[in-house]
Design a protein around this motif. Structure first.
Motif, short mmCIF file in Angstrom:
data_model
loop_
_atom_site.label_atom_id
_atom_site.label_comp_id
_atom_site.label_asym_id
_atom_site.label_seq_id
_atom_site.Cartn_x
_atom_site.Cartn_y
_atom_site.Cartn_z
N THR A 244 0.70 -1.18 0.00
CA THR A 244 0.28 0.21 0.01
C THR A 244 0.80 1.18 -0.01
O THR A 244 0.41 2.21 -1.19
CB THR A 244 -1.06 0.08 0.88
N SER B 277 -5.85 -10.30 -11.02
CA SER B 277 -6.00 -10.27 -9.16
C SER B 277 -6.92 -11.23 -7.93
O SER B 277 -6.96 -12.51 -8.75
CB SER B 277 -7.08 -8.68 -9.06
N ASP C 46 -2.58 -9.48 -1.60
CA ASP C 46 -4.05 -9.20 -3.12
C ASP C 46 -2.19 -9.81 -4.10
O ASP C 46 -1.62 -8.82 -4.58
CB ASP C 46 -4.17 -8.55 -3.29
N LEU D 63 -3.04 -8.47 -7.74
CA LEU D 63 -2.85 -7.09 -8.37
C LEU D 63 -2.29 -6.37 -7.46
O LEU D 63 -1.59 -5.26 -8.09
CB LEU D 63 -4.25 -6.87 -8.29
N ASP D 64 -2.09 -5.97 -6.26
CA ASP D 64 -1.54 -5.32 -5.57
C ASP D 64 0.31 -5.78 -5.81
O ASP D 64 1.32 -5.14 -5.79
CB ASP D 64 -1.06 -5.74 -3.95
N TRP E 211 -4.94 2.24 -9.03
CA TRP E 211 -5.83 2.49 -7.97
C TRP E 211 -7.28 2.60 -8.95
O TRP E 211 -8.33 1.70 -7.99
CB TRP E 211 -6.31 4.13 -7.54
N LYS F 213 -7.86 -1.45 -9.57
CA LYS F 213 -8.60 -1.70 -7.12
C LYS F 213 -9.79 -2.16 -7.24
O LYS F 213 -10.19 -2.39 -6.84
CB LYS F 213 -7.11 -1.34 -6.87
N SER F 214 -9.94 -0.76 -7.94
CA SER F 214 -11.49 0.11 -6.94
C SER F 214 -12.69 0.71 -7.91
O SER F 214 -13.34 1.57 -8.36
CB SER F 214 -11.24 1.11 -5.62
#
Length: 333
Positions: free
Chosen positions: A18, A151, A177, A179-180, A246, A249-250
């Protein structure tokens, strides 16, 4: 190893990933501030606009479709079924370069030698203009951004870490995750590329010369206007990468522009003029807020991630206002 210890490691690893994402957003601020002394309030909106544009190219959406249909009574929404991810990214990069040129041509050129507060207010106006332009071009609905990155949780990592726990501990493995992980790797590669560009290319050295002393750079023939276009172009590309990560992700939505607010504590910790500071500041914020939520959050009702970074930044402002790597400014009074 005990499950509590493994859970703590999981929190730290997720906090590091993060933090890399926070650092990516903060880099755009640092690049522009170093070269022009402007705190670019519009950096978060640039990430939003870049992500909206990318999705528009991916889906073959007609820009300003709602406006065109309202004026001419037509019903055109898509010019094609879309283009591949690589071509869409290239076209979006070109759009951000054109945007950088227009910013220099229409805004910065007319604000040379103005006080910093005037430049800051200009970027606020630019942010609201760009947000409205993105809404008008691509619409305000939430969009799905998919560039093919995997992901979801890594089953392989869960299996590996499950074996680390003591027998009969009912530990089910660390959740990471994928994707992270990809986002962190891409962010690290981008930071390394920017560092190499800054240190070993002629343009990079010119950028550092402008950052050190505008007047001295002018005396050796470096054009501030060209440098500003280059810097805003690079910041636009950084914003594109941040918007992709980002947004994937969201979802691409207008709240995406608020990621700029999360970059402010990172800048305060690392310093507004330091690329390494942006990276380390992001990692501190990322790990710090995750660990604080994990250890202290349950005792005080949770939701500490919303304010922890700002409290930490306030403490830094009290004792080290220039940040960990920022330049100390000494003025004779």
């Amino acid at each position: 190893m005990s499950p509590d210890f493994l859970n703590t490691i999981e929190v730290i690893v997720n906090g590091l990933m993060t933090g890399v994402m926070y650092s990516l957003v903060a880099l755009g601020f640092v690049l522009i501030f170093k070269a022009s002394g402007i705190f670019n309030y519009a950096q978060g909106v640039m990430a939003l606009f870049a992500a909206l544009t990318l999705v528009g190219f991916q889906t073959g959406q007609v820009p300003f479709a709602h406006l065109i249909n309202a004026v001419f009574g037509s019903d055109y929404h898509h010019w094609s079924s879309g283009i591949n991810n690589f071509a869409a990214i290239v076209l979006t990069v070109l759009v951000m370069i054109v945007f950088a040129y227009l910013v220099e041509r229409l805004v910065l050129r007319h604000l040379i030698n103005q006080p910093p507060i005037i430049l800051f207010m200009a970027t606020i106006g630019l942010a609201f203009f760009l947000e409205g332009l993105g809404d008008l071009m691509w619409g305000a609905d939430i969009k799905v951004l998919d560039i093919g990155l995997p992901s979801g949780g890594s089953l392989w990592w869960e299996e590996v870490t499950r074996a680390w726990a003591a027998d009969n501990s009912r530990y089910f493995g660390m959740y990471i995750d994928v994707l992270d992980v990809w986002a962190s790797g891409i962010a690290v590669a981008l930071v390394a590329a920017l560092t190499l560009f800054s240190q070993y290319t002629r343009t990079g050295r010119a950028l550092r010369a402008v950052a050190d002393d505008h007047q001295a750079a002018l005396t050796v023939g470096i054009s501030l206007r060209v440098i500003w276009v280059i810097v805003w172009s690079i910041a636009g590309m950084v914003a594109l990468v941040a918007g992709i990560m980002w947004g994937a992700k969201s979802g691409v939505q207008f709240s995406l522009s608020l990621i700029a607010l999360k970059a402010l504590p990172v800048l305060i910790l690392g310093g507004f003029t330091s690329i390494p500071g942006a990276i380390i500041g992001g990692l501190i914020i990322g790990v710090g807020e995750k660990l604080f939520e994990f250890t202290i959050g349950p005792l005080i009702g949770g939701a500490t991630e919303n304010w922890f970074a700002y409290v930490l930044a306030l403490i830094f402002l009290m004792f080290r206002p220039q940040g960990l790597f920022g330049e100390r400014i000494i003025e004779r009074v």
